[in-house]
Design a protein around this motif. Structure first.
Motif, mmCIF file in Angstrom:
data_model
loop_
_atom_site.group_PDB
_atom_site.id
_atom_site.type_symbol
_atom_site.label_atom_id
_atom_site.label_comp_id
_atom_site.label_asym_id
_atom_site.label_seq_id
_atom_site.Cartn_x
_atom_site.Cartn_y
_atom_site.Cartn_z
ATOM 1 N N THR A 170 0.843 -1.190 0.000
ATOM 2 C CA THR A 170 0.000 0.000 0.000
ATOM 3 C C THR A 170 0.881 1.245 0.000
ATOM 4 O OG1 THR A 170 -1.732 -1.154 1.207
ATOM 5 C CG2 THR A 170 -1.782 1.252 1.275
ATOM 6 N N VAL A 171 0.533 2.187 -0.847
ATOM 7 C CA VAL A 171 1.248 3.462 -0.928
ATOM 8 C C VAL A 171 0.683 4.393 0.141
ATOM 9 C CG1 VAL A 171 1.659 5.487 -2.386
ATOM 10 C CG2 VAL A 171 1.739 3.177 -3.374
ATOM 11 N N ASP A 172 1.577 4.979 0.954
ATOM 12 C CA ASP A 172 1.158 5.904 2.006
ATOM 13 C C ASP A 172 1.067 7.343 1.516
ATOM 14 O OD1 ASP A 172 1.066 3.918 4.117
ATOM 15 O OD2 ASP A 172 3.260 3.911 4.009
ATOM 16 N N GLY A 173 1.777 7.655 0.455
ATOM 17 C CA GLY A 173 1.758 9.017 -0.064
ATOM 18 C C GLY A 173 2.480 9.111 -1.391
ATOM 19 N N LEU A 174 2.284 10.235 -2.053
ATOM 20 C CA LEU A 174 2.935 10.466 -3.336
ATOM 21 C C LEU A 174 4.244 11.205 -3.138
ATOM 22 C CD1 LEU A 174 -0.142 11.601 -5.455
ATOM 23 C CD2 LEU A 174 0.983 9.372 -5.457
ATOM 24 N N VAL A 175 5.257 10.803 -3.869
ATOM 25 C CA VAL A 175 6.543 11.471 -3.772
ATOM 26 C C VAL A 175 6.409 12.937 -4.194
ATOM 27 C CG1 VAL A 175 7.381 10.812 -6.063
ATOM 28 C CG2 VAL A 175 9.000 11.224 -4.225
ATOM 29 N N ALA A 176 5.491 13.233 -5.098
ATOM 30 C CA ALA A 176 5.277 14.612 -5.552
ATOM 31 C C ALA A 176 4.808 15.514 -4.409
ATOM 32 C CB ALA A 176 4.269 14.640 -6.696
ATOM 33 N N ASP A 177 4.166 14.935 -3.411
ATOM 34 C CA ASP A 177 3.640 15.714 -2.280
ATOM 35 C C ASP A 177 4.575 15.718 -1.082
ATOM 36 O OD1 ASP A 177 1.346 16.110 -3.813
ATOM 37 O OD2 ASP A 177 0.314 14.384 -2.926
ATOM 38 N N ALA A 178 5.655 14.946 -1.149
ATOM 39 C CA ALA A 178 6.562 14.799 -0.009
ATOM 40 C C ALA A 178 7.555 15.959 0.051
ATOM 41 C CB ALA A 178 7.318 13.484 -0.109
ATOM 42 N N SER A 179 8.001 16.223 1.264
ATOM 43 C CA SER A 179 9.017 17.244 1.485
ATOM 44 C C SER A 179 10.208 16.598 2.193
ATOM 45 C CB SER A 179 8.449 18.367 2.347
ATOM 46 O OG SER A 179 9.457 19.284 2.696
ATOM 47 N N VAL A 180 11.395 16.918 1.753
ATOM 48 C CA VAL A 180 12.609 16.345 2.343
ATOM 49 C C VAL A 180 12.634 16.569 3.848
ATOM 50 C CG1 VAL A 180 15.126 16.535 2.405
ATOM 51 C CG2 VAL A 180 13.930 16.559 0.218
ATOM 52 N N GLY A 181 12.176 17.720 4.298
ATOM 53 C CA GLY A 181 12.204 18.048 5.717
ATOM 54 C C GLY A 181 11.283 17.220 6.577
ATOM 55 N N ASP A 182 10.390 16.456 5.968
ATOM 56 C CA ASP A 182 9.457 15.621 6.722
ATOM 57 C C ASP A 182 10.079 14.292 7.153
ATOM 58 O OD1 ASP A 182 7.504 17.545 6.393
ATOM 59 O OD2 ASP A 182 6.576 16.535 4.672
ATOM 60 N N TYR A 183 11.256 13.983 6.642
ATOM 61 C CA TYR A 183 11.854 12.663 6.863
ATOM 62 C C TYR A 183 13.280 12.780 7.383
ATOM 63 C CZ TYR A 183 7.802 11.297 4.204
ATOM 64 O OH TYR A 183 6.506 11.128 3.790
ATOM 65 N N ASP A 184 13.678 11.777 8.139
ATOM 66 C CA ASP A 184 15.036 11.708 8.672
ATOM 67 C C ASP A 184 15.949 10.853 7.804
ATOM 68 O OD1 ASP A 184 14.642 13.149 11.267
ATOM 69 O OD2 ASP A 184 13.137 11.557 11.490
ATOM 70 N N ALA A 185 15.362 9.990 6.989
ATOM 71 C CA ALA A 185 16.157 9.091 6.149
ATOM 72 C C ALA A 185 15.323 8.630 4.961
ATOM 73 C CB ALA A 185 16.618 7.876 6.960
ATOM 74 N N LEU A 186 16.027 8.067 3.987
ATOM 75 C CA LEU A 186 15.393 7.561 2.776
ATOM 76 C C LEU A 186 15.882 6.146 2.520
ATOM 77 C CD1 LEU A 186 13.794 7.985 0.098
ATOM 78 C CD2 LEU A 186 15.937 8.878 -0.871
ATOM 79 N N LEU A 187 14.950 5.239 2.240
ATOM 80 C CA LEU A 187 15.272 3.872 1.843
ATOM 81 C C LEU A 187 14.883 3.716 0.380
ATOM 82 C CD1 LEU A 187 15.993 0.868 2.387
ATOM 83 C CD2 LEU A 187 13.622 0.555 3.127
ATOM 84 N N LEU A 188 15.833 3.285 -0.430
ATOM 85 C CA LEU A 188 15.586 3.030 -1.851
ATOM 86 C C LEU A 188 15.744 1.543 -2.119
ATOM 87 C CD1 LEU A 188 17.602 5.983 -3.399
ATOM 88 C CD2 LEU A 188 15.117 5.699 -3.418
#
Length: 97
Positions: A61-79
């Motif tokens: 399940t997708v929790d959100g769109l990357v287009a709506d995300a802001s870098v400042g909302d997250y502490d880390a990124l998993l690819l």
């Protein structure tokens, strides 16, 4: 180690074709360490997972769109990997940004 990441928020950037094990296992480890995870994608709803790039392996399940995300909302990124997931993400301007 159970609370090492308590209060941390991790974005997981994935699209259709993501290798199931490469999303699922790191996500479980992050959550066991106390992190909150969110799957961000280039479309809403669900993304299709794969096993060895060839076999269908369910959905996430997708929790959100990357287009709506802001870098400042997250502490880390998993690819998470696989072959198809990064190929889809690298041609999407919002994912690259």
């Amino acid at each position: 180690m159970a609370a090492d990441l308590q209060g941390r928020k991790v974005a997981i950037l994935a699209a259709d074709g993501v290798e199931r094990v490469e999303l699922e296992q790191p996500r479980e480890a992050l959550e066991r360490a106390g992190a909150q995870t969110e799957v961000l994608s280039i479309h809403d709803g669900e993304i299709k997972a794969r096993k060895n790039d060839l076999d269908e392996a369910g959905t996430f399940t997708v929790d959100g769109l990357v287009a709506d995300a802001s870098v400042g909302d997250y502490d880390a990124l998993l690819l998470p990997g696989g072959t198809v997931n990064p190929d889809q993400l690298r041609v999407d301007k919002d994912a690259v940004s």
